[in-house]
Design an enzyme around this catalytic site. Structure first.
Site, PDB file in Angstrom:
ATOM      1  N   ASP A  87     115.645 -34.134 -40.996  1.00 27.69           N
ATOM      2  CA  ASP A  87     116.929 -33.499 -41.299  1.00 27.69           C
ATOM      3  C   ASP A  87     118.099 -34.167 -40.578  1.00 27.69           C
ATOM      4  O   ASP A  87     119.253 -33.965 -40.944  1.00 27.69           O
ATOM      5  CB  ASP A  87     116.908 -32.021 -40.885  1.00 27.69           C
ATOM      6  CG  ASP A  87     115.873 -31.215 -41.644  1.00 27.69           C
ATOM      7  OD1 ASP A  87     115.744 -31.443 -42.853  1.00 27.69           O
ATOM      8  OD2 ASP A  87     115.199 -30.371 -41.030  1.00 27.69           O
ATOM      9  N   GLU A 135     153.895 -28.823 -27.296  1.00 27.35           N
ATOM     10  CA  GLU A 135     153.040 -29.554 -26.348  1.00 27.35           C
ATOM     11  C   GLU A 135     151.722 -28.830 -26.072  1.00 27.35           C
ATOM     12  O   GLU A 135     150.689 -29.450 -25.871  1.00 27.35           O
ATOM     13  CB  GLU A 135     153.791 -29.756 -25.018  1.00 27.35           C
ATOM     14  CG  GLU A 135     155.039 -30.594 -25.131  1.00 27.35           C
ATOM     15  CD  GLU A 135     156.263 -29.772 -25.558  1.00 27.35           C
ATOM     16  OE1 GLU A 135     157.335 -30.363 -25.687  1.00 27.35           O
ATOM     17  OE2 GLU A 135     156.127 -28.551 -25.759  1.00 27.35           O
ATOM     18  N   ASP A 163     116.995 -26.689 -44.997  1.00 26.32           N
ATOM     19  CA  ASP A 163     115.598 -27.088 -45.033  1.00 26.32           C
ATOM     20  C   ASP A 163     114.749 -25.838 -45.202  1.00 26.32           C
ATOM     21  O   ASP A 163     115.143 -24.747 -44.781  1.00 26.32           O
ATOM     22  CB  ASP A 163     115.243 -27.810 -43.727  1.00 26.32           C
ATOM     23  CG  ASP A 163     113.828 -28.356 -43.731  1.00 26.32           C
ATOM     24  OD1 ASP A 163     113.455 -28.990 -44.722  1.00 26.32           O
ATOM     25  OD2 ASP A 163     113.107 -28.131 -42.756  1.00 26.32           O
ATOM     26  N   ASP A 221     115.471 -28.420 -38.989  1.00 26.02           N
ATOM     27  CA  ASP A 221     114.829 -28.445 -37.680  1.00 26.02           C
ATOM     28  C   ASP A 221     114.046 -29.725 -37.405  1.00 26.02           C
ATOM     29  O   ASP A 221     113.649 -29.967 -36.272  1.00 26.02           O
ATOM     30  CB  ASP A 221     113.898 -27.241 -37.509  1.00 26.02           C
ATOM     31  CG  ASP A 221     112.774 -27.227 -38.548  1.00 26.02           C
ATOM     32  OD1 ASP A 221     112.790 -28.082 -39.456  1.00 26.02           O
ATOM     33  OD2 ASP A 221     111.901 -26.357 -38.462  1.00 26.02           O
TER      34      ASP A 221
END
Length: 869
Positions: free
Chosen positions: A615, A291, A333, A611
């Site tokens: 992208d 659990e 990139d 960035d």
């Protein structure tokens, strides 16, 4: 034909508008009704309630809820209200687990919001022959707009008139330098976004010049809007850990149901009452299902997140931590990620043949070249509190910074050698000219492209300069030539024919958006760790290849291709050459997603760093997206799973190391918890088959699973990362969590716990003469032997080699767990748990049984049965 491929008149005719008067109010209203507002459509987010109920889709949780509900029914039928504690405890754990899940998923998707915020809020528009400023959301296709330096572009538009126009499009195209725009420029129909020089795009900004343009697309029809659509259509991918735990839950559920069915049949065959048999089956289900596992894994991931924040990596989704650790491909990139996103002057060449790297102490001749170049610049740099603020064209600010390094500030130079006249740069001439008063003389300074400058020079070794220009260009340098001449009088209306001819060639300056200093070492470390770095950029292939070669991304035998070449390939052709391609240049957002998915088809775990807005779709499509925190756009951050807060590519290496360490710790936690659960299942199952008795009650099992085991499991997840973890290859995407023998070990350990618990149960029952005495002995042996096992699971190496008590958190957690077991065993609380006080001799026997796992595990490690990977 595409808009950018049409003439201005054809565009105006197609859009039914007038370049002088614009649209009429009635036409504007009609088009607003047709096209809607110039906004990006928002994706409907799940409500908190919906997210809460999503937590109950897990198979393990559903089985527990079913067991609790049936228990309630049984209690109501028997009216045995004293048994309510047991199902209430199950439901409480389930609800707490759901609340934790909602809390962790609380950050809503931000990508579309950020894209929306990047849209310009106002626009200067010509309507009905008058220029007004309106809310950009009210723009429609056919509107005539005015743009100047500093403006955000409010919608995609075709230029009608432009003067020395430049647009900053790095967030959309990956270009590190503002793109030159020209209303008269012919553009091919299949030109990439970065090559559409007669267009401006929504969300980008104007850095230089002025323009008049006609709006061609608004809202979701803009290039920015298409990216938003891509984001909208890309589904969040499950991480490998989520997939493995989901599969594990199904297996455990099936196993629990099968075991319950067998026990039920055996009980009925032996005449045991139906309700009693059902409660025993519930005990078995509880023992089969770990659990606390989802919650504990979440906590372990949270602890990993805190570690990674200290190393400048901010995680947005908890399960993404381990995904980075299994990444085998990093698609990065270039602009702002591998490079500094700032043009930097690196070389200077004089007509005398002198060539120097730019330093803080260049020769007097080079300083003079830099001085002349700075005087012929409109760009400026503000130096304050150790920081640089670049204003204007990056190529110009790179010259200004180089002069500043050599002790010449632009303000001082302008005061000492004042500008008397100028001819601004334009893309037709590709030149800029100023006239300055230097040492009592009127000096014309001209800077621009060498091929243009060469035809205007009458002195200087232009042949040698051409060779140097070509050499610099091959090394990805952007080259500017500087020439000068002396004139007697300054013309009132300076012209190119008068000032930009009969020049003396002075020299060349070469600039580049340089690689980050730490990126090369980071790439090398990635390769040692079995990770392939791939550069994906909107920049030119020559520039990208030079940077990639310098960083070690483009090796001998590797290929660099353009987006156009990729578009020409079928998926099959692309898959065949994929592994040999290390650089992709001039790519579109769709190209980026295609590259990511091609690697995923080959079973690779793909990480995408970037960035810019361009992208974002690939960041979301990748197994894990990493955005840059400083230079990164809000769009990229919102679409990513992780943000590098220092914009340091090398931070990825630390993040990979932490990710691998966290996954290794999660495997230890899963192995620990499942080993004990399997032991509980076998214990209950065999006892029912052999003696038709249950050695452990369901609430006793819950206490062990959720209270006694949980704290050591969390502490086990905080184990220090193994020193050699970055020397291992990435885990295959298809590798199960029980690979490398963990599954077999878990089963064997479960059998060991079952044998020890059954021995304790039988000894306790025989010596006390009661079932409850045997259950007390079984509870004590199982609970405390599992605390010992937590120490055994710390490493595949001997516990005595790594230091028995070197994990302080585990020491503290084990002490608390020991106290919790003691409370249930030695205080009146034991009555609620169905336990009794035992004789001292039984406690000593139990101690012997409890220490058996330590001896067994150490022998297994010593004889190589358990091997360190």
């Amino acid at each position: 034909m595409a808009i950018h491929n049409l003439s201005q008149n054809e565009v105006l005719e197609k859009l039914s508008t007038d370049s002088n008067n614009g649209l009429s109010p009635s036409e504007v209203a009609a088009r607003q009704a047709k096209y809607g507002e110039n906004r990006l459509r928002e994706k409907k987010k799940k409500s908190t309630v919906a997210r809460f109920f999503d937590q109950f889709k897990d198979v393990m949780i559903l089985i527990l809820i079913a067991a609790a509900i049936i228990s309630f029914v049984v209690i109501c039928v028997e009216q045995n209200w004293g048994e309510l504690f047991e199902p209430a405890l199950i439901l409480l754990i389930v609800i707490v687990n759901a609340i934790m899940g909602v809390y962790q998923e609380g950050k809503a998707e931000k990508a579309l919001d950020a894209l929306k915020n990047m849209s310009a809020p106002h626009a200067r528009v010509i309507r009905d022959g008058k220029e007004t400023v309106i809310d950009a959301a009210q723009l429609v296709p056919g509107d005539i707009i005015r743009l100047e330096a500093g403006d955000f572009v409010p919608a995609d538009a075709r230029l009608l008139h432009s003067v020395s126009l430049k647009s900053e499009e790095s967030a959309l195209t990956g270009e590190s330098v503002p793109s030159e725009k020209d209303a008269q420029s012919p553009v091919k129909e299949n030109a990439a976004i970065g090559d559409r020089s007669n267009m401006v795009f929504s969300g980008c900004s104007i850095t230089y010049g002025t323009a008049v343009a006609v709006v061609t697309a608004t809202g979701m029809d803009t290039e920015m809007g298409k990216i938003a659509n891509l984001l909208d259509s890309e589904q969040n991918t499950q991480t490998p850990l989520q997939q493995k735990l989901a599969k594990l839950g199904k297996y455990l559920g099936i196993m629990a149901l099968a075991a319950c069915a067998v026990i039920f049949v055996v009980g009925l065959a032996n005449g045991i009452p139906v309700l009693e048999i059902f409660m025993t089956a519930v005990s078995l289900a509880v023992s089969a299902i770990p659990e606390g596992l989802p919650a504990i894994v979440t906590i372990v991931l949270s602890i990993g997140v805190q570690r990674m924040v200290k190393k400048n990596a901010l995680i947005r989704r908890l399960p993404a931590v381990e995904t980075l650790g299994s990444a085998s491909i990093i698609c990065s990139d270039k602009t702002g990620t591998l490079t500094q996103n700032r043009m930097t002057l690196t070389k200077a060449y004089l007509d005398s043949g002198v060539i120097e790297d730019i330093t803080e102490n260049n020769s007097d001749e080079i300083k003079k070249l830099l001085m002349y170049g700075t005087l012929c610049c409109d760009g400026s740099v503000i130096f304050a509190e150790g920081k640089e603020q670049h204003i204007g064209d990056p190529t110009e600010t790179s010259i200004v910074v180089a002069a500043h390094k050599n002790g010449m500030t632009k303000d001082e130079l302008n005061q000492k050698f004042p500008r008397l006249a100028e001819i601004p740069f334009d893309s037709d001439r590709k030149l800029m000219t100023t006239v300055n008063r230097i040492d009592g003389k009127n000096i014309v300074i001209v800077k621009g492209a060498f091929d243009v400058m060469a035809s205007r020079c009458v002195s200087g070794d232009l042949t040698a300069a051409k060779q140097i220009t070509e050499s610099m260009s091959e090394n990805a340098l952007r080259v500017l030539a500087i020439g000068f001449k002396e004139i007697d009088t300054v013309p009132q209306s300076p012209s190119s024919d008068e000032l930009e001819n009969s020049l003396t060639f002075m020299g060349l300056v070469g600039m580049i958006d340089p690689p980050r200093p730490e990126a090369k070492a980071a790439v090398e470390t990635c390769r040692k760790a079995g990770i392939k770095p791939v550069m994906i950029t909107g920049d030119h292939v020559v520039t990208a290849s030079a940077i990639a070669r310098e960083l070690g991304i483009l090796l001998d035998g590797d290929r660099a291709i353009t987006g156009a070449e990729l578009d020409a390939m079928s998926d099959q052709e692309f898959d065949n050459v994929l592994e040999s391609i290390s650089v992709y240049a001039r790519v579109s957002p769709e190209n980026k997603i295609r590259i990511v998915k091609a690697w995923q088809r080959k079973g690779q775990v793909v990480s995408m760093t970037g960035d810019g807005v361009n992208d974002a779709p690939a960041l979301k499509a990748a197994d894990i997206g990493c955005a840059m925190g400083i230079t990164g756009t809000d769009v990229a951050k919102g679409a990513s799973d992780m943000t590098l807060t220092d914009d340091n590519f090398a931070t990825i290496v630390d993040a990979v190391r932490e990710g691998r360490g966290i996954y290794a710790n999660i495997k230890k936690v899963v192995g620990f918890l499942l080993g004990t659960n399997i032991g509980e299942v076998i214990t209950v199952f065999l006892a029912m088959l052999l003696w038709h008795k249950t050695p452990l009650l369901s609430m006793q099992l819950l206490w062990i699973n959720l209270v006694t085991d949980s704290l050591p499991a969390i502490a086990l997840g905080m184990e220090a990362v193994e020193n050699d973890i970055m020397e291992q290859k990435p885990r295959p995407k298809t590798e199960g969590i029980f690979a490398n023998g963990l599954g077999i070990r878990v089963v064997l350990q479960g059998i060991m716990f079952a044998v020890l618990t059954l021995i304790g149960f039988k000894i306790g029952e025989n010596m006390t003469g009661t079932l409850v005495g045997g259950q007390t002995m079984a509870f004590m042996v199982l609970a405390l032997s599992q605390i010992i096992q937590a120490f055994n699971m710390r490493s595949d190496r001997s516990l005595f080699k790594i230091g028995v008590f070197s994990n302080k958190k585990l020491n503290q957690a084990s002490l608390v767990s020991l106290l919790l077991v003691a409370v249930v065993l030695f205080t009146p609380v034991r009555v609620a748990f169905g336990l009794v006080k035992l004789d001292a001799s039984l406690y000593l026997i139990a101690l012997g049984l409890i220490l058996v796992p330590l001896v067994v595990m150490e022998l297994s490690k010593a004889f190589g049965i358990i091997k360190h990977k």
